[in-house]
Design a protein around this motif. Structure first.
Motif, mmCIF file in Angstrom:
data_model
loop_
_atom_site.group_PDB
_atom_site.id
_atom_site.type_symbol
_atom_site.label_atom_id
_atom_site.label_comp_id
_atom_site.label_asym_id
_atom_site.label_seq_id
_atom_site.Cartn_x
_atom_site.Cartn_y
_atom_site.Cartn_z
ATOM 1 N N PRO A 274 13.124 1.529 2.908
ATOM 2 C CA PRO A 274 13.087 2.965 3.208
ATOM 3 C C PRO A 274 13.505 3.223 4.652
ATOM 4 O O PRO A 274 13.337 2.370 5.529
ATOM 5 N N LEU A 275 14.036 4.412 4.897
ATOM 6 C CA LEU A 275 14.445 4.782 6.254
ATOM 7 C C LEU A 275 13.251 4.852 7.187
ATOM 8 O O LEU A 275 13.353 4.520 8.376
ATOM 9 N N VAL A 276 12.109 5.310 6.667
ATOM 10 C CA VAL A 276 10.862 5.387 7.441
ATOM 11 C C VAL A 276 9.699 5.088 6.503
ATOM 12 O O VAL A 276 9.834 5.164 5.284
ATOM 13 N N ASN A 277 8.552 4.771 7.077
ATOM 14 C CA ASN A 277 7.314 4.630 6.311
ATOM 15 C C ASN A 277 6.624 5.993 6.335
ATOM 16 O O ASN A 277 6.083 6.400 7.356
ATOM 17 N N ALA A 278 6.661 6.717 5.212
ATOM 18 C CA ALA A 278 6.159 8.088 5.147
ATOM 19 C C ALA A 278 4.867 8.203 4.344
ATOM 20 O O ALA A 278 4.520 9.283 3.882
ATOM 21 N N LEU A 279 4.145 7.086 4.197
ATOM 22 C CA LEU A 279 2.925 7.102 3.385
ATOM 23 C C LEU A 279 1.754 7.760 4.108
ATOM 24 O O LEU A 279 1.647 7.715 5.331
ATOM 25 N N LYS A 280 0.867 8.317 3.298
ATOM 26 C CA LYS A 280 -0.448 8.755 3.750
ATOM 27 C C LYS A 280 -1.441 7.635 3.428
ATOM 28 O O LYS A 280 -1.200 6.829 2.524
ATOM 29 N N PRO A 281 -2.588 7.587 4.111
ATOM 30 C CA PRO A 281 -3.573 6.551 3.778
ATOM 31 C C PRO A 281 -4.212 6.804 2.420
ATOM 32 O O PRO A 281 -4.374 7.950 2.000
ATOM 33 N N ALA A 282 -4.553 5.727 1.725
ATOM 34 C CA ALA A 282 -5.287 5.846 0.458
ATOM 35 C C ALA A 282 -6.652 6.484 0.740
ATOM 36 O O ALA A 282 -7.222 6.285 1.808
ATOM 37 N N PRO A 283 -7.173 7.303 -0.199
ATOM 38 C CA PRO A 283 -6.665 7.567 -1.548
ATOM 39 C C PRO A 283 -5.892 8.883 -1.658
ATOM 40 O O PRO A 283 -5.996 9.577 -2.676
ATOM 41 N N ASN A 284 -5.124 9.254 -0.630
ATOM 42 C CA ASN A 284 -4.307 10.465 -0.726
ATOM 43 C C ASN A 284 -3.244 10.322 -1.810
ATOM 44 O O ASN A 284 -2.770 9.218 -2.100
ATOM 45 N N TRP A 285 -2.860 11.456 -2.380
ATOM 46 C CA TRP A 285 -1.756 11.479 -3.320
ATOM 47 C C TRP A 285 -0.438 11.421 -2.553
ATOM 48 O O TRP A 285 -0.281 12.045 -1.509
ATOM 49 N N THR B 235 4.558 -6.057 4.560
ATOM 50 C CA THR B 235 5.180 -6.827 3.489
ATOM 51 C C THR B 235 6.678 -6.830 3.767
ATOM 52 O O THR B 235 7.134 -6.256 4.757
ATOM 53 N N TYR B 236 7.460 -7.497 2.938
ATOM 54 C CA TYR B 236 8.914 -7.456 3.154
ATOM 55 C C TYR B 236 9.394 -6.018 2.979
ATOM 56 O O TYR B 236 8.953 -5.301 2.093
ATOM 57 N N VAL B 237 10.288 -5.587 3.882
ATOM 58 C CA VAL B 237 10.579 -4.152 3.999
ATOM 59 C C VAL B 237 11.324 -3.596 2.792
ATOM 60 O O VAL B 237 11.215 -2.398 2.497
ATOM 61 N N ASN B 238 12.076 -4.430 2.071
ATOM 62 C CA ASN B 238 12.720 -3.932 0.864
ATOM 63 C C ASN B 238 11.798 -4.029 -0.353
ATOM 64 O O ASN B 238 12.242 -3.918 -1.496
ATOM 65 N N GLY B 239 10.490 -4.200 -0.058
ATOM 66 C CA GLY B 239 9.486 -4.186 -1.115
ATOM 67 C C GLY B 239 8.346 -3.251 -0.800
ATOM 68 O O GLY B 239 7.324 -3.273 -1.480
ATOM 69 N N GLU B 240 8.489 -2.430 0.251
ATOM 70 C CA GLU B 240 7.420 -1.495 0.571
ATOM 71 C C GLU B 240 7.644 -0.165 -0.136
ATOM 72 O O GLU B 240 8.692 0.062 -0.756
ATOM 73 N N ALA B 241 6.658 0.710 -0.078
ATOM 74 C CA ALA B 241 6.769 2.022 -0.727
ATOM 75 C C ALA B 241 8.006 2.749 -0.214
ATOM 76 O O ALA B 241 8.297 2.744 0.983
ATOM 77 N N GLY B 242 8.730 3.363 -1.132
ATOM 78 C CA GLY B 242 9.956 4.068 -0.779
ATOM 79 C C GLY B 242 11.195 3.209 -0.830
ATOM 80 O O GLY B 242 12.312 3.705 -0.688
ATOM 81 N N ALA B 243 11.030 1.903 -1.053
ATOM 82 C CA ALA B 243 12.176 1.002 -1.168
ATOM 83 C C ALA B 243 12.791 1.080 -2.557
ATOM 84 O O ALA B 243 12.097 1.338 -3.544
ATOM 85 N N ILE B 244 14.083 0.861 -2.630
ATOM 86 C CA ILE B 244 14.708 0.479 -3.896
ATOM 87 C C ILE B 244 14.494 -1.024 -3.955
ATOM 88 O O ILE B 244 15.087 -1.778 -3.173
ATOM 89 N N TYR B 245 13.619 -1.444 -4.839
ATOM 90 C CA TYR B 245 13.011 -2.771 -4.743
ATOM 91 C C TYR B 245 14.041 -3.896 -4.646
ATOM 92 O O TYR B 245 14.968 -3.982 -5.452
#
Length: 250
Positions: free
Chosen positions: A161-172, A146-156
């Motif tokens: 975000p500096l990096v994509n630090a997500l875990k795969p769903a359904p992790n917390w 998606t657009y990078v200033n709209g991904e998780a960790g972004a200030i929308y």
């Protein structure tokens, strides 16, 4: 502050370097740079990192939404299941009854496994709003472009975000936020922008970012003077789960 340090504090640094001290020493005594008061208050850390420390305000107890309300007033319509709060369809945004300024926030969120056709901004969309105005994006962007200033960790719509630090769903996933509210002059003009540091799953994704103004989907952000505000959770008709929400006033 001891008397010697107080006296030395009145002397320019260059003069300190050229001074002669008791015993013929050319260096100031160690106590000249020691500060003994005020003593910082003691806060007991949690036994497990990520759990609330002793001075935290608990925003969700796992049992009910007594600390929350609809942004339109009245009862928060989200669900509570298995110690988690869940965004229900058409339930609307919710916000804390208590208002905050400078703070440290911990919040955990989970997007359930969704079918492959749920893509982009339609994949577990929600958001955490500081003072009800400034959004940290919540979204499953583990393998979802998606657009990078709209991904998780972004200030929308403001800062990717500096990096994509997500875990795969359904992790917390967890956010740890240090937030300093904007300051305004008495005439309402901006004195200092809000600043935010965000850790996603323990990894730095926003580093003292100067917020440009309230979150807006289409328009450029523009500050308007305000005081303390609530923590708001965005309802986007996605069954995003939240738990372990606490805050410390700074």
């Amino acid at each position: 502050m001891n008397r010697l340090f107080w006296l030395l504090a009145l002397v320019p640094t260059a003069a300190l370097a050229q001074a002669t001290y008791p015993g013929g020493n050319t260096l100031p005594p160690p106590e000249a740079t020691e500060i003994w008061s005020p003593v910082p208050p003691k806060v007991e850390p949690a036994a497990v990192i990520g759990q609330p420390p002793s001075d935290a305000v608990i925003l969700f107890n796992g049992k009910d939404l007594s600390s929350w309300q609809s942004v339109n007033g009245g009862q928060a319509e989200w669900g509570v299941e298995n110690g988690e709060m869940v965004d229900r369809p058409k339930a609307g945004h919710i916000e804390t009854k208590q208002k905050f300024g400078d703070c440290q926030l911990h919040i955990e969120w989970m997007v359930p496994v969704l079918p492959p056709d749920r893509k982009g901004q339609d994949r577990g969309n929600s958001g955490v709003f500081m003072q009800g105005l400034y959004e940290i994006q919540v979204l499953d962007t583990y393998n979802n472009p998606t657009y990078v200033n709209g991904e998780a960790g972004a200030i929308y719509k403001q800062s990717a975000p500096l990096v994509n630090a997500l875990k795969p769903a359904p992790n917390w996933q967890s956010y740890d936020v240090v937030y300093y509210a904007p300051r305004f002059y008495s005439d309402g003009t901006l004195a200092e922008p809000g600043r935010i540091t965000v850790f996603l799953n323990g990894i730095l994704v926003q580093s003292n970012f100067a917020i440009k103004g309230p979150t807006d989907y289409r328009m450029l952000p523009a500050y308007k003077a305000h005081g303390d505000g609530p923590i708001m959770l965005q309802a986007h008709n996605n069954a995003v789960h939240y738990r372990n929400i606490w805050i410390r006033k700074l």
